[in-house]
Design an enzyme around this catalytic site. Structure first.
Site, PDB file in Angstrom:
ATOM      1  N   PHE A 199       0.829  -1.197   0.000  1.00 42.67           N
ATOM      2  CA  PHE A 199       0.000   0.000   0.000  1.00 42.67           C
ATOM      3  C   PHE A 199       0.868   1.254   0.000  1.00 42.67           C
ATOM      4  O   PHE A 199       1.881   1.315   0.720  1.00 42.67           O
ATOM      5  CB  PHE A 199      -0.862   0.081   1.264  1.00 42.67           C
ATOM      6  N   ASP A 200       0.446   2.249  -0.739  1.00 44.13           N
ATOM      7  CA  ASP A 200       0.947   3.600  -0.530  1.00 44.13           C
ATOM      8  C   ASP A 200       0.324   4.130   0.762  1.00 44.13           C
ATOM      9  O   ASP A 200      -0.656   3.564   1.279  1.00 44.13           O
ATOM     10  CB  ASP A 200       0.571   4.478  -1.725  1.00 44.13           C
TER      11      ASP A 200
END
Length: 302
Positions: free
Chosen positions: A162-163
């Site tokens: 995930f960012d």
């Protein structure tokens, strides 16, 4: 008693997210839906090739194999017509994917069925559908169909990257960066290092994965998560403290300070990567399955 999905991690995928229908889609775009329908009918007994989200779906469904009760449900939500839907289900059966539920809406957006499903993730190649899902509070991403397929090096481990800002966290800090630059962003984050960031659109998915990982009834499978962010020290601290405040464990945190994400994701080998910036997704897609989260200040509504 009627069937229920309560307590399960529900993931909804479009047909083109799960299977490689790019050749068939060219027929659809060049002609009409009847030509597409006829082609899919002709290929009914020909299993479609795995698509970008295939590995994600297969591993999620594997959590049910040794469980006393299903923990995950994968559902097809597709703009395809019902006739083409037959090929989707047959392809899933060919690969041993126990997918039972689907909605095929023949050109209409299927996002409205996410709410009665209680879905915690929606993946589609259609940007408008993704935006509508995000507006409805469902974690959603636009799949890049030309993304690399997932590595087969980790058959017993679901890996998701995930960012941070505008994905796991809100875009609060990103707004400061966009308006005032890097120095202001760093000052903003240092002064608020102990103040948790507001949640972003993908916090519910991270929470659901965390619950699934902590379940004692998932056999030998496990989940490995990574935060892959352009942040760097000292802005790293607020991100870590936010996850601590949420009481969510994350396995890896990679603070890149603006370096390209693709090479690092290639080494992590996720089954899927989520980011709000199209540039980062395009950089990652040649290496790993990737999706664009059309949320936050970087993605204003058109």
């Amino acid at each position: 008693m009627p069937a229920s999905l309560e307590g399960r991690l529900v993931v909804a995928l479009s047909s083109r997210a799960l299977f490689d229908f790019e050749e068939e889609n060219q027929v659809f775009e060049a002609n009409d839906d009847r030509a597409y329908m006829q082609l899919q009918l002709q290929r009914l007994d020909q299993p479609a090739r795995p698509g970008v989200a295939f590995s994600l779906a297969r591993k999620l469904l594997a959590f049910n194999e040794n469980a006393s009760a299903p923990a995950v449900d994968v559902v097809i939500l597709s703009r395809n017509d019902p006739v083409s839907g037959m090929r989707v289900f047959r392809s899933a059966q060919h690969y041993g994917l126990p997918i039972e539920r689907g909605a095929f809406t023949r050109g209409q957006s299927p996002w409205r069925y996410l709410r009665p499903l209680g879905a915690q993730l929606f993946l589609s190649t259609n940007l408008a559908d993704v935006r509508q899902a995000l507006d409805a509070g469902v974690p959603a991403a636009q799949v890049y169909p030309d993304s690399a397929r997932a590595s087969e090096a980790h058959p017993n481990e679901l890996r998701i990257a995930f960012d941070g800002d505008a994905v796991l966290f809100s875009d609060e800090a990103e707004v400061v960066f966009q308006r005032e630059g890097l120095d202001a962003f760093q000052r903003h984050e240092i002064s608020r290092a102990t103040t948790p960031l507001p949640p972003g659109p993908f916090k519910p998915l991270l929470e659901a994965l965390h619950r699934l990982q902590r379940s004692s009834d998932v056999g030998g499978l496990r989940i490995r998560t990574a935060l892959v962010t352009a942040r760097s020290a000292p802005a790293h601290e607020r991100a870590i403290r936010t996850l601590m405040n949420w009481q969510i464990d994350i396995d890896e945190a990679i603070f890149l300070g603006g370096l390209p994400k693709g090479p690092f994701l290639r080494e992590f080998e996720p089954d899927f990567f989520f980011d709000d910036q199209t540039g980062h997704v395009a950089n990652a897609a040649p290496h790993v399955p990737s999706g664009h989260v059309a949320a936050g200040v970087r993605n204003p509504a058109s």
